[in-house]
Design an enzyme around this catalytic site. Sequence first.
Site, PDB file in Angstrom:
ATOM      1  N   CYS A  25       0.847  -1.088   0.058  1.00 45.35           N
ATOM      2  CA  CYS A  25       0.010   0.177   0.102  1.00 45.35           C
ATOM      3  C   CYS A  25       0.939   1.415  -0.020  1.00 45.35           C
ATOM      4  CB  CYS A  25      -0.782   0.100   1.047  1.00 45.35           C
ATOM      5  SG  CYS A  25      -1.705   1.499   1.446  1.00 45.35           S
ATOM      6  N   CYS A  39       0.165   3.642   2.536  1.00 48.46           N
ATOM      7  CA  CYS A  39       0.573   3.475   4.010  1.00 48.46           C
ATOM      8  C   CYS A  39       1.915   3.520   4.168  1.00 48.46           C
ATOM      9  CB  CYS A  39       0.327   1.948   4.239  1.00 48.46           C
ATOM     10  SG  CYS A  39      -1.398   1.017   4.078  1.00 48.46           S
TER      11      CYS A  39
END
Length: 210
Positions: free
Chosen positions: A80, A83
């Site tokens: 991600c 993230c």
Amino acid sequence: RLVRPAGSAVTRRSVVSRFDQAVSMPARDARAHAVVAVKEKWWEKTTPNMKDVNGVQELVDALADAGDSLVIVDFYGPWCGACRAMYPKLLKLMEQFPDVVFLKVNFDENKAMCKTLGVKVLPYFHIYHGAEGRVAAFSCTVTKFQRMRDALENFYTPICSLENNPGLPEFPEIIPHPNEVTRVAGAHLAVAEELLAAAAAVAPAPAAVA
């Protein structure tokens, strides 16, 4: 008297030099590989109050162990980008709040649990606070990091819970540290049996019926 052949010292030095280079190259390659591996695993960087949890039982145990401390659960994915971009800010924030417990949940390794907990986008965060249980759930990115700071300001207040941590309502059958509970219950049962045996040993014998 032995006569050293011309150029023999140079030759030996050249051989030794080539040998040292051959030996040191694998070591350099190993160090370079290790550096690359550390850089790739950005999610492994941590602070003393950060902890990885894997599975429902570990999450329930960690929430119980936190007591009245504020707990942030970070649901992330190694792939991600959002993230990864946000993670350095989270590291700095946890250094500023060392008494906040920060739990990391790898989505790829806990998909079923994340689905049950309502995680539909990454990164996603749950905030828990002692007996109050979960007090917030939201998504947050690096461009909206103020939302995380606002959540900390709202819930970062000391509490003294008179009730036990409620755990996860989505998994009511999971109790904290079940092995410890079983061990304590077994110990209490053993003590009770010893007391009953001792009482039976000193009890007077029943009178005979005429």
